[in-house]
Design an enzyme around this catalytic site. Structure first.
Site, PDB file in Angstrom:
ATOM      1  N   TYR A   7       0.883  -1.164   0.000  1.00  0.00           N
ATOM      2  CA  TYR A   7       0.000   0.000   0.000  1.00  0.00           C
ATOM      3  C   TYR A   7       0.916   1.208   0.000  1.00  0.00           C
ATOM      4  CZ  TYR A   7      -4.457  -2.245   1.123  1.00  0.00           C
ATOM      5  OH  TYR A   7      -5.612  -2.981   1.078  1.00  0.00           O
ATOM      6  N   ASP A  48      -6.914  -1.212  -5.875  1.00  0.00           N
ATOM      7  CA  ASP A  48      -8.381  -1.174  -5.814  1.00  0.00           C
ATOM      8  C   ASP A  48      -8.938  -0.656  -4.503  1.00  0.00           C
ATOM      9  OD1 ASP A  48      -7.706  -3.278  -4.196  1.00  0.00           O
ATOM     10  OD2 ASP A  48      -8.772  -4.820  -5.325  1.00  0.00           O
ATOM     11  N   HIS A  53     -10.524  -7.360  -4.314  1.00  0.00           N
ATOM     12  CA  HIS A  53     -10.160  -7.316  -2.896  1.00  0.00           C
ATOM     13  C   HIS A  53     -11.073  -8.246  -2.080  1.00  0.00           C
ATOM     14  CE1 HIS A  53      -7.464  -4.451  -0.665  1.00  0.00           C
ATOM     15  NE2 HIS A  53      -7.979  -5.104   0.348  1.00  0.00           N
TER      16      HIS A  53
HETATM   17  O1  173 Z   1      -8.904  -5.606   3.098  1.00  0.00           O
HETATM   18  C1  173 Z   1      -8.309  -5.174   4.090  1.00  0.00           C
HETATM   19  O2  173 Z   1      -8.734  -5.400   5.217  1.00  0.00           O
HETATM   20  C2  173 Z   1      -7.128  -4.370   3.874  1.00  0.00           C
HETATM   21  O3  173 Z   1      -6.662  -4.385   2.772  1.00  0.00           O
HETATM   22  C3  173 Z   1      -6.516  -3.549   4.948  1.00  0.00           C
HETATM   23  C4  173 Z   1      -6.101  -2.258   4.618  1.00  0.00           C
HETATM   24  C5  173 Z   1      -5.522  -1.492   5.605  1.00  0.00           C
HETATM   25  C6  173 Z   1      -5.362  -1.962   6.890  1.00  0.00           C
HETATM   26  C7  173 Z   1      -5.774  -3.246   7.210  1.00  0.00           C
HETATM   27  C8  173 Z   1      -6.342  -4.036   6.228  1.00  0.00           C
END
Ligand code: 173
Length: 490
Positions: free
Chosen positions: A233, A264, A363
């Site tokens: 991320y 996404d 996702h």
């Molecule tokens: O899908 C999720 O839970 C996820 O991608 C996420 C994103 C940031 C923090 C924790 C989980």
């Protein structure tokens, strides 16, 4: 909004850490809820000791890390808190916790999810099982694989079959990878280490997530020398992403084989099952009232946002664009994979951007609700841009629960299939559970191959003669030129 919100404290041995975040409306509630208190137990329920040591700047640390605090202590604390929260919430909901069914009694991937729902702390279960809004995409993912029928061939010698494959340059025992899910401790105390070790035992690859419970070092140590993928991320603070990529390159190049950039989820979606359960104190989980209910009324319930993903995910940069891939390329020489592609147009864009692959993904139904089932997007790509499947590794995830689904995906032209929730639930059984989950899938895949007349996956790859797509064809999007763009009135 203050630039730096008040911190709560987390103690590790004799040292304590002030936890704080810069700004951020969504996080401030969490911070204020813990201001001035020891947040150790609740923090430990979801993160490892090393992670806080690694993530926080020096200015946030008071004292030094007590070497006597071993990983084992850390795990023990995590087990205690998850057990305590389970018991507490069970008391609140008046239902007795159920024992964990024996691992040997689980015979398919759904069994892992069903078992987890019984024995896991409700907050963990809510986080893992939840999806966006009305669960339309979550349900469509699973339902649509079943609408892709086989056309089996017979009287072929299927006494020996091989599920072996190659995924982004890595030799694997089958074309399945463990899809990244955040916060591995929601699955159990071993967290991502169970995924890594279990994947290594089963000869598959785990894609480690950015919001993991363990540090990269802790996870990679669970299976030295084994290959991994890393899900990225991009952080609003780009320098943090640059530093994370530099660390990957310096220390983990020999183990991390590809970088999956999630595209996404520029913002966290609404996951109501997760939002309704809010951690309010270390020992207590408070259940948010259902809409219209008259009980409750704490600050937490007013806000109605207790979701673990929401509270941990606001670092994600929503301004990411295709142009940013050039910046990422300068930060890393790992092969880039764009995760979350949902149209032929974006698949072509990823190819044009020089990516090594894409993941056709919504996702797991946790991003845009109403996004198409993954199998439909894969079929759209097969119809509208076969060159993408030929020139890049196209992976897919979402709703895959059977070995036969893996075979379906391969026949459509996918190089690999990601499975998320069942593996996260398998963490509850440690590394043995994760390996067993993978073994079950491989046995199912072998059986499906034999019954379909397929002896090796290379020969079945992209071979539509094994499939009857007619039930899905009508669900594909019309060709784009069918509806010309409207011109605004001058
Ligand atoms: O899908 C999720 O839970 C996820 O991608 C996420 C994103 C940031 C923090 C924790 C989980």
């Amino acid at each position: 909004m203050p630039a730096l919100t008040v911190a709560s404290a987390r103690r590790v041995g004799r040292a304590s850490y002030r936890l704080g975040w810069k700004g951020g409306r969504k996080q401030s509630g969490l911070i204020y809820a813990w201001a001035g208190k020891d947040a150790s137990d609740v923090y430990n329920g979801f993160h490892s000791a090393r992670l806080v040591e690694q993530e926080l700047p020096a200015s946030a640390k008071m004292g030094s890390l007590d070497a006597a605090v071993t990983e084992e202590d850390d795990r023990r604390r995590s087990t205690q808190i998850t057990a305590a929260t389970a018991t507490q919430t069970q008391t609140q909901t008046q239902s007795a916790p159920e024992p964990r069914p024996p691992l040997a009694s689980l015979i398919n991937l759904r069994d892992f999810e069903l078992a987890f729902a019984k024995f896991a702390p409700p907050k963990s279960h809510a986080y893992i099982s939840s999806a966006s809004d009305d669960l339309l995409t979550l349900e469509a993912n699973a339902a649509h694989w079943r609408r892709l029928w086989f056309r089996p061939r017979v009287l072929r010698d299927v006494s020996a079959v091989s599920t072996r494959s190659r995924l982004l340059g890595v030799d694997v025992s089958m074309p399945v990878w463990i899809a990244p899910m955040g916060l591995g401790r929601t699955g159990g105390p071993e967290a991502e280490a169970a995924l890594g070790a279990g994947a290594a035992a089963a000869g598959i690859v785990h894609c480690l997530s950015t919001p993991a419970s363990l540090s990269v070092e802790e996870t990679l140590a669970s299976a030295p020398g084994h290959p991994w993928f890393f899900q990225l991320y991009v952080n609003r603070d780009r320098a943090k992403t640059e530093a994370a990529l530099a660390r990957l390159a310096r220390h983990h190049r020999d183990q991390v084989k590809a970088l999956f950039v999630t595209a996404d989820l520029p913002v966290l979606s609404k996951r109501e099952a997760d939002d309704r359960l809010r951690v309010t104190t270390a020992e207590q989980l408070t259940i948010l009232p259902l809409p219209g209910a008259t009980t409750g009324g704490t600050a937490a319930t007013k806000e109605g946002r207790g979701g673990l993903a929401r509270t941990t995910g606001s670092f994600i940069d929503p301004s990411l664009t295709w142009e940013c891939l050039a910046w990422l390329r300068r930060c890393t020489d790992l092969p880039l994979v764009v995760k979350g592609v949902q149209t032929a147009a974006d698949a072509r864009a990823a190819l044009a951007a020089g990516c090594a692959g894409i993941v056709v993904s919504n996702h797991g139904g946790r991003a845009l609700d109403g996004a198409p089932a993954s199998v439909l997007v894969l079929l759209e790509l097969r119809r509208d841009c076969p060159e993408v499947l030929e020139r890049m590794d196209v992976l897919v995830d979402g709703g895959v629960r059977r070995g036969a689904d893996v075979l379906r995906a391969v026949c459509l032209g996918a190089r690999g299939v990601g499975v998320g929730r069942p593996f996260q639930c398998a963490i509850g059984y440690g590394r043995e559970g994760v390996a067993r989950c993978a073994d079950i899938l491989r046995e199912e895949l072998e059986t499906a191959m034999r019954l379909c007349g397929v002896t090796d996956l290379d020969s079945a790859w992209g071979d539509m003669s094994y499939l009857n797509t007619s039930e899905l064809e009508t669900l594909l999007p019309p060709k784009q030129d069918m509806y010309p763009r409207l011109r605004p009135r001058l």
